[in-house]
Every structure is written in C-alpha cells, then in structure tokens.
Design a protein around this motif. Structure first.
Motif, mmCIF file in Angstrom:
data_model
loop_
_atom_site.group_PDB
_atom_site.id
_atom_site.type_symbol
_atom_site.label_atom_id
_atom_site.label_comp_id
_atom_site.label_asym_id
_atom_site.label_seq_id
_atom_site.Cartn_x
_atom_site.Cartn_y
_atom_site.Cartn_z
ATOM 1 N N PRO A 190 0.803 -1.230 0.000
ATOM 2 C CA PRO A 190 0.000 0.000 0.000
ATOM 3 C C PRO A 190 0.834 1.277 0.000
ATOM 4 C CG PRO A 190 -0.908 -1.585 1.545
ATOM 5 C CD PRO A 190 0.396 -2.149 1.077
ATOM 6 N N ARG A 194 0.460 4.417 -2.669
ATOM 7 C CA ARG A 194 0.311 5.829 -2.308
ATOM 8 C C ARG A 194 1.359 6.690 -3.023
ATOM 9 N NH1 ARG A 194 -1.115 3.587 2.793
ATOM 10 N NH2 ARG A 194 1.026 3.742 3.567
ATOM 11 N N GLN A 322 -6.182 -1.206 -7.055
ATOM 12 C CA GLN A 322 -5.678 -0.468 -5.898
ATOM 13 C C GLN A 322 -5.467 1.005 -6.228
ATOM 14 O OE1 GLN A 322 -2.465 -3.648 -5.089
ATOM 15 N NE2 GLN A 322 -2.770 -2.694 -3.070
ATOM 16 N N GLN A 326 -7.298 4.506 -4.508
ATOM 17 C CA GLN A 326 -6.546 5.568 -3.853
ATOM 18 C C GLN A 326 -6.593 6.902 -4.590
ATOM 19 O OE1 GLN A 326 -5.005 5.406 -0.826
ATOM 20 N NE2 GLN A 326 -5.913 3.367 -0.628
#
Length: 561
Positions: A190, A194, A322, A326
């Motif tokens: 993760p 980001r 993913q 985000q």
C-alpha cells in the motif's frame, strides 16, 4: 503396472494438458503415442524450433504452459531457440525431451548430450527423474514453475529407460497429479500505491504505457477501468496493443516519440525498459521523467532508467484496482500537450496519404490498407489474430492493423526472433480455433519456417499467410546492377528475385495466390478467407532497390558525452 510413457501421458492429462507440440523419434515416439491414447492432441512439426515457438505462443494465449516434446541431442539443441525465446518474452513452456539410457551415459550413446546442463541457462528449472515413480512429482513441479511467478521455460529430461520402464507396484503414480490451477496473484504494498498516486496526481504530462505483460495477465478490464477513470494518454507496446482499444482518441501511437519525450510521469504496466522502450533513457525520454513501473517480477523494478523507489510489484489487474481506490474521485489527467497533438495529427495525415498511394510496384502501406479493408468485409464477426515477423513487414504492420482487443497480435517480441511466424500462427489456431488467423510474413522471415505450412495443412488448421516478397532481407536490390556477379557479388541481404511462394504453397497442399497489384491482393484475400483452408498469398512489393538499411524502431539512443 504402468510403463513410463503412460505415466508421463497421464500426468500431463491430469495437469490439464490437451495439446502437445513437437517432433518424435527414438525414444519419445512412445510418449507421443501414449499422449494420443490419453486424449491429448499431438501436433507434429517439421522442426523443433518451430514446435517450441508454437508451444510458447500457446502458453502466452492460454496462460498455461505450452508443452513441447522433442528427441534428445540435436533435437534439444534445436529447441533451445524456442526455450530462450520463451524465457526472454515471459511465455510459459514445458519442454520434454528424450535422452540416452542411464547406463549408457559417457559411453557415446545415441544422441548423447548432457541435456540438463545444456538447457539450464535458458530455463527456470531443468531436472531429470531418477525413476518412473519420480516422474510425476517432477512433471508437476516443472509445469507449475513454468507459469508461477515470472513465466518462462522449464525442462524435464526423460531417459529412455524411464520412458520404457515400469512403475513399481500396482499404484499408478500419475493418479496423485492434479492441475495447480491459475497462477497466484499478488496485491502491491500500500505504501507503494500511495507513492504512485502522488506521482500521478502531481504530473503535468502523464503517460500510460501498456505492455504485453498486461495482455498476458488478462487484466484488460481493470486496466480499461483505470484508463476510463483517469483519461491518461497511452501508448501500447507492439504486443500490448488491444488491452486499451487502438481507436481511442487518447492513443498516442501516431506520435510515439513526441509522447515519450513530453511525459514527466509514466505509468508503465507490464513492460520492461529494454530496447523496445529505449531503456527509458534520454534522448528518447525526458531525463527527469518519473517512471512508475508495475510488474509481477520485483527484480525488474529500477532497471535501466526505472525508478526503484516508485516501482510497484504486483499483479497488474489488482494494482490497477488499488490505484483506482486511492486516486481522488475528481482526478482526470491534464489535456494532451499541444505539441504532441499536432504531431499526431501530422503523422496520421502522412500515414493516410501513404496508404492511398498508387505506385507500381505496390508498396507496404497501400497493400496493408487493402488487406485490412477486405478482411473487414469478409471476416464477418470473427475475431482476427495477426501474426507478423520480418523487419519492415512487421514494423509497418503495427500501425496498419489497429486492435481493439488484447492478445490479437503476435510478433517477433523482445528477442526480435525471426522464424516464429508459422509456429505462432499454428498455436493461435489451436488455442482459438474459431478465430481467423492471419500471418503477415517478410519473405526472409518466412523462409525460416516455411515448411511448417505442411504442418498446418496436415493438421487441418486454416489460416491466411501473406508473404511480403521484396526479394531481400529488409529490402531487395536492383537486378540490373548485378548482371556480372563475379565482379559485383550480390549483397548479403539479397534473396532470389520473385521466388514463387504461391507454387510452394500448392506443393504443400495449401492454396497459392500470386498478387502483383492491389486488385489482386483484394481478390486473393477474399477468396483465401472464404476457402477456409491454408492459403499463401505471394505479394510482390517494391524491392527498395539498394536503399540505405535502417530500422526506425532501433534508432540510436547513444547518449551525448
């Protein structure tokens, strides 16, 4: 009590294998016969190279290892070309080969070769069973290793005494073999997601590059969702075409160089920064560009001009999901830079003009336009798989045949391997029998595997094969300049002028057509498709007549010192 050949065949069947490519001889004839008895189709080739190329393309299209069976010694040496090509491209292949009986090693046995050692540098795994009972565990391991992780070639050596030997006891060792199922998929760290999102949202000129890894991973739905959400301009690599539709207004293929130079942040999905992408280096790229590379193979991250800190290891489809989670809901990429848009418009107009040329002899671009338009008329709603090889033939065809679905283009790939065309075409027809397979071959490239036309005919695998015949490698020569070859020998790029490939087709049981005009290309294409047979169209095109040899894809990237 089962013999080794039966155990091998049942193990393959239990793994889910239904097609095996190869060439038989002592001692693997028994293995091929056992496979056929088990319900596995054996496609017998004329050369081990072509057979392994076919197995690798089958692996790419299906996502499960293609299986190739060859004899030992020279058969393995020939197959190494396909093994290395598969590993370079990330295609899953299980190579099986017979070998000398164990007790005859180091005695000069028939076709004796230390095959495990010979193949190791080209494979992920190379093993030899110690007994018939040991075959099953190693077969499963070699099959699984070929497509778990980064796909590639694995090898299982089969000594003659094991093929002909008997399993101990009444238990059938192959009964314990089961299909490993789909390769596991991994989400990304993760914190890396980001960082990727921060880079993308800060970009003024973002670019998305889609490679054949995204096509192999069958993650087009997630990649399309990400693209629709972000509206980032994109470039496909040659075999990444179709993951995102070529007809998208955000496709920058017509301004490839300009798009690469303009980008300040690149999201690279399933492609390596190798020669095809100029290593990610200046002058083809902005020297300050940030590259967010997504790859299942973590060791690939940071190579050449890649940014190791921004690299994301994981399955491309899962990573795309993913990223969407985000990214801010309001994020949309900035408009296409004006200079890039202008370059694209200019190049598109130039390409259109070239496609409508009427010169005689005919040239690539008008010929490809006629082929494309005719196929659109006669193929109906059938999916078309294009196979292409040969420097100019392949390079020009990339833009001439737009794709809106993935895995519909097979070409020379990472290794720029000549000779893959017929094997790839046969594999495509085996893997996707309802599709129309169209092979567009340079005359030099076709020569590497032309005899495999007989394999396609014998195996009843209809396809249309174009031989773009300019009588040379890259291009031909002016015949009048070589009247006295004792004083002025032909250059190494020259081939025989106007070779009758259409006559070769007829001799091998295929339909043959000679086309020297655009009208003949059109009529031959229509008839070939409707015939539902193996057809070769020998297209005589402008030779180029001693033009300077150059290959645009390989334009120098040598940095200034």
């Amino acid at each position: 009590m089962s013999n080794g050949a039966a155990v091998i065949a049942r193990s393959l069947y239990n793994l889910g294998v239904r097609h095996v490519f190869g060439i038989v001889g002592i001692p693997v004839i028994e293995v091929a016969e056992a496979c056929i008895a088990q319900g596995i189709r054996f496609i017998a080739f004329r050369n081990e190279q072509a057979a392994t190329y076919a197995a690798s393309a089958y692996g790419y299209l299906t996502g499960k290892p293609g299986v190739c069976l060859v004899v030992g010694g020279p058969g393995v040496v020939h197959a190494l070309a396909g093994a290395e090509n598969a590993s370079a491209n990330g295609f899953p292949v299980l190579l099986l080969a017979g070998s000398a009986e164990s007790h005859q090693r180091a005695k000069g046995a028939f076709q004796e070769l230390n095959q495990v050692a010979a193949v190791q540098q080209y494979t992920k795994l190379a093993v030899q069973p110690a007994s018939v009972g040991h075959v099953t565990s190693l077969m499963e391991k070699a099959y699984r290793h070929a497509y778990f992780g980064r796909p590639g070639c694995t090898y299982l050596d089969l000594p003659a005494d094991i093929i002909q030997g008997k399993a101990q006891g009444d238990h059938d060792p192959s009964s314990s073999v089961i299909d490993p199922g789909p390769a596991p998929r991994s989400m990304a760290d993760p914190t890396r997601i980001r960082a990727a999102v921060e880079a993308l949202t800060a970009a003024k000129r973002p670019l998305l590059i889609v490679g054949k890894g995204a096509a192999y991973g069958k993650c087009e739905h997630a990649v399309r969702a990400l693209h629709n959400r972000t509206q980032i301009p994109f470039l496909p690599t040659p075999m990444g075409k179709g993951v995102l539709p070529d007809d998208s207004p955000l496709n920058m293929s017509a301004a490839r160089s300009a798009a690469l130079r303009a980008a300040d942040v690149i999201l690279l999905l399933g492609a390596r920064l190798n020669w095809i992408l100029h290593y990610g280096e200046a002058p083809k790229f902005d020297p300050e560009v940030k590259i967010v590379q997504v790859d299942m193979h973590a060791e690939e991250l940071g190579n050449n001009a890649g940014s190791a800190q921004l690299g994301v290891a994981g399955d491309i489809g899962l990573v795309a999901e993913q990223l969407m989670e985000q990214l801010p809901a309001s994020y949309r990429a900035p408009p296409i830079p004006q200079t890039v848009a202008e370059t694209r418009a200019k190049n598109t107009a130039k390409a259109s003009k070239a496609e409508h040329g009427t010169e005689v002899p005919i040239k690539y671009q008008p010929t490809y336009r006629v082929i494309r338009e005719t196929l659109a008329q006669v193929a109906g709603d059938r999916n078309i798989v294009y196979v292409s090889e040969g420097a100019n033939t392949m390079d020009i065809s990339r833009t001439a045949f737009p794709l809106n679905a993935p895995r519909n283009r097979l070409d020379a790939g990472t290794n720029a391997t000549m000779g893959v065309g017929l094997g790839y075409a046969i594999a495509a027809k085996i893997a996707q029998p309802n599709d129309l397979v169209v092979a567009i071959e340079g005359d030099s490239a076709f020569g590497f595997s032309a005899i495999e036309v007989e394999t396609a005919v014998r195996s009843k695998l209809p396809m249309v094969i174009y031989v773009m015949n300019n009588s040379g490698v890259y291009h031909g020569v002016d015949p009048s300049a070589y009247d006295n070859q004792d004083q002025k020998p032909l250059p190494p790029t020259a081939l025989q002028l106007d070779t009758k490939y259409h006559a070769l087709a007829e001799s091998l049981g295929a339909k043959g057509y000679l086309a020297t005009t655009l009208e003949e290309v059109q009529s031959a294409t229509a008839d070939a498709v409707r015939s539902n047979s193996v057809a070769i169209i020998n297209v005589i095109i402008d030779s180029g007549k001693d033009k300077k040899l150059e290959f645009g894809w390989m334009a120098s990237t040598k940095p200034k010192l």
